[in-house]
Design a protein around this motif. Structure first.
Motif, PDB file in Angstrom:
ATOM      1  N   ASP A  25      -6.422   6.686   2.803  1.00 14.13           N
ATOM      2  CA  ASP A  25      -6.222   5.379   2.179  1.00 14.13           C
ATOM      3  C   ASP A  25      -4.770   4.945   2.312  1.00 14.13           C
ATOM      4  O   ASP A  25      -3.876   5.776   2.420  1.00 14.13           O
ATOM      5  CB  ASP A  25      -6.571   5.443   0.687  1.00 14.13           C
ATOM      6  CG  ASP A  25      -8.064   5.557   0.459  1.00 14.13           C
ATOM      7  OD1 ASP A  25      -8.804   5.605   1.454  1.00 14.13           O
ATOM      8  OD2 ASP A  25      -8.467   5.605  -0.718  1.00 14.13           O
TER       9      ASP A  25
ATOM     10  N   GLN B  66      -3.124   7.320  -2.514  1.00 14.90           N
ATOM     11  CA  GLN B  66      -3.970   8.186  -3.345  1.00 14.90           C
ATOM     12  C   GLN B  66      -4.453   9.388  -2.536  1.00 14.90           C
ATOM     13  O   GLN B  66      -4.921  10.368  -3.088  1.00 14.90           O
ATOM     14  CB  GLN B  66      -5.161   7.403  -3.898  1.00 14.90           C
ATOM     15  CG  GLN B  66      -4.755   6.513  -5.054  1.00 14.90           C
ATOM     16  CD  GLN B  66      -5.950   6.006  -5.804  1.00 14.90           C
ATOM     17  OE1 GLN B  66      -6.758   5.250  -5.270  1.00 14.90           O
ATOM     18  NE2 GLN B  66      -6.089   6.401  -7.056  1.00 14.90           N
TER      19      GLN B  66
ATOM     20  N   ASP C 239      -3.095   3.493  -0.026  1.00 13.19           N
ATOM     21  CA  ASP C 239      -2.429   3.329  -1.317  1.00 13.19           C
ATOM     22  C   ASP C 239      -1.775   4.604  -1.835  1.00 13.19           C
ATOM     23  O   ASP C 239      -1.393   4.679  -2.991  1.00 13.19           O
ATOM     24  CB  ASP C 239      -3.426   2.799  -2.349  1.00 13.19           C
ATOM     25  CG  ASP C 239      -4.614   3.740  -2.539  1.00 13.19           C
ATOM     26  OD1 ASP C 239      -4.627   4.792  -1.878  1.00 13.19           O
ATOM     27  OD2 ASP C 239      -5.509   3.424  -3.324  1.00 13.19           O
TER      28      ASP C 239
ATOM     29  N   ARG D 186      -2.575   4.891  -7.609  1.00 13.52           N
ATOM     30  CA  ARG D 186      -2.183   4.070  -6.454  1.00 13.52           C
ATOM     31  C   ARG D 186      -0.771   3.520  -6.641  1.00 13.52           C
ATOM     32  O   ARG D 186      -0.349   3.246  -7.750  1.00 13.52           O
ATOM     33  CB  ARG D 186      -3.302   3.057  -6.241  1.00 13.52           C
ATOM     34  CG  ARG D 186      -3.037   1.646  -6.353  1.00 13.52           C
ATOM     35  CD  ARG D 186      -4.255   0.749  -6.449  1.00 13.52           C
ATOM     36  NE  ARG D 186      -5.210   0.734  -5.355  1.00 13.52           N
ATOM     37  CZ  ARG D 186      -4.992   0.202  -4.174  1.00 13.52           C
ATOM     38  NH1 ARG D 186      -3.834  -0.331  -3.891  1.00 13.52           N
ATOM     39  NH2 ARG D 186      -5.937   0.201  -3.258  1.00 13.52           N
TER      40      ARG D 186
HETATM   41 MG    MG Z   1      -7.212   3.889  -4.063  1.00 11.83          MG
END
Ligand code: MG
Ligand code: UDP
Length: 313
Positions: free
Chosen positions: A94, A98, A96, A201
């Motif tokens: 991802d 994460q 972000d 995030r």
């Molecule tokens: Mg996320």
């Protein structure tokens, strides 16, 4: 030298992307034994994501982007990534943070041993997530384990490093109704699970509302299990059985005591109840039929509007 492809689905991630890129860049520069390719999939973002990606691609020739004509969803974005990745090793992550890029070196080390074909991650905590969301997520994984023929691990992320053969297997699963967690389990291969604590995030917002997640979990169940259809047939059998007994009771009672018209309210209750069950079962069958309908149309899973890759698929 082995080639490592990183697939990064992005939907409205203009704020998170610079942070993510910097961090990834740091990690990649410590991995000297690998030639890297960073494949960003812009999933029809409405903010400056594509612009950010273009400027990253100008600075760094390892950066490739594929931009969709509209938002097709993360599943489609991941599939586009798998189809276009050229690496011997491929990872999805991802944008972000994460899925911490800092885990990559450890994952690479594990996959270099011959015993495993993929290194997957699961979060052992759901810290920072709304309580009710965690609760339903847990229930979903329990239910999925019961009703489906693949194992979907609780807390499993899509963050995964895979060998080429596994990627080819995923690409060969060109179904329209996609549920990656199920697909990863279905194709098999040896997987090593790496556990880590949940990370929140860095910027922007989660694209998953509770309702969206609920629909996604239903998708997961109906894609990898026919248990709901079995519920429909079993409840059908159950009610037929009850009806036969009731008929016998009524018949014998009429013979013995004569037929007095009584019990009208209870009759209505039964009719309504059984009618409800029938509609519920029909609806369930409808869910599967709608999937067949979508699947038979064989529409493309995503449509590319632009890319800096010449031979994008
Ligand atoms: Mg996320
Ligand atoms: N994403 C995407 N298309 C979508 C929704 C999300 O490509 O329609 C991407 C998003 O940019 C992010 C990843 O999928 O990189 C995970 O999304 P998000 O962080 O919103 O999900 P969460 O971590 O909350 O489950």
């Amino acid at each position: 030298m082995q080639k490592l492809s990183l697939i990064v689905p992005c939907y409205n991630e203009e704020e998170a992307l610079p942070v993510f890129y910097d961090e990834l860049e740091k990690v990649l520069s410590s991995l000297e034994d690998y030639e890297a390719e960073i494949l960003f999939i812009d999933d029809g973002s409405k903010d400056g994501t594509l612009k950010t990606l273009k400027s990253l691609a100008e600075q760094d020739e390892r950066v490739k982007y594929i931009s969709f004509s509209r938002n097709f969803g993360k599943e489609a974005a991941m599939y586009a990534g798998f189809c276009n990745a050229t690496g011997d090793l491929v990872a999805v992550m991802d944008a972000d943070m994460q899925d911490p890029p800092s885990l990559l070196p450890q994952m690479l080390e594990i996959i270099q041993g011959d015993e495993v074909d993929s290194v997957a991650t699961r979060r052992v905590t759901r810290k920072g997530e709304p309580k009710i969301r965690s609760f339903f997520a847990r229930r979903f994984y329990k239910l999925m384990a019961k009703v489906s023929d693949v194992d979907v691990v609780d807390g499993a992320r899509d963050f995964r490093l895979m060998k080429r053969k596994m990627v080819d297997a995923i690409v060969s699963m060109g179904e329209t109704n996609r549920f990656s967690k199920g697909i990863f389990g279905w194709i098999g291969f040896k997987t090593h699970w790496l556990e880590y604590e949940n990370v929140e995030r860095v910027a922007g917002q989660s694209k998953w509302s509770f309702w969206k997640l609920f629909k996604y979990s239903m998708e997961g169940i109906t894609n990898f299990s026919d248990a709901p259809l079995k519920i429909a047939s079993w409840s059908g059998i159950f009610f037929t059985f009850i009806a036969i007994i009731a008929m016998l009771v009524v018949f014998i009672r009429a013979l013995a005591f004569g037929d007095a018209v009584a019990g009208w309210p209870s009759t209505i209750c039964i009719i309504l109840f059984v009618g409800g069950i029938q509609l519920f079962c029909l609806g369930m069958i409808g869910q599967y039929i709608s999937k067949i309908f979508r699947e038979t149309k064989k529409r493309p899973i995503y449509i590319v509007s632009e890319s800096n890759k010449e031979d994008f698929k």
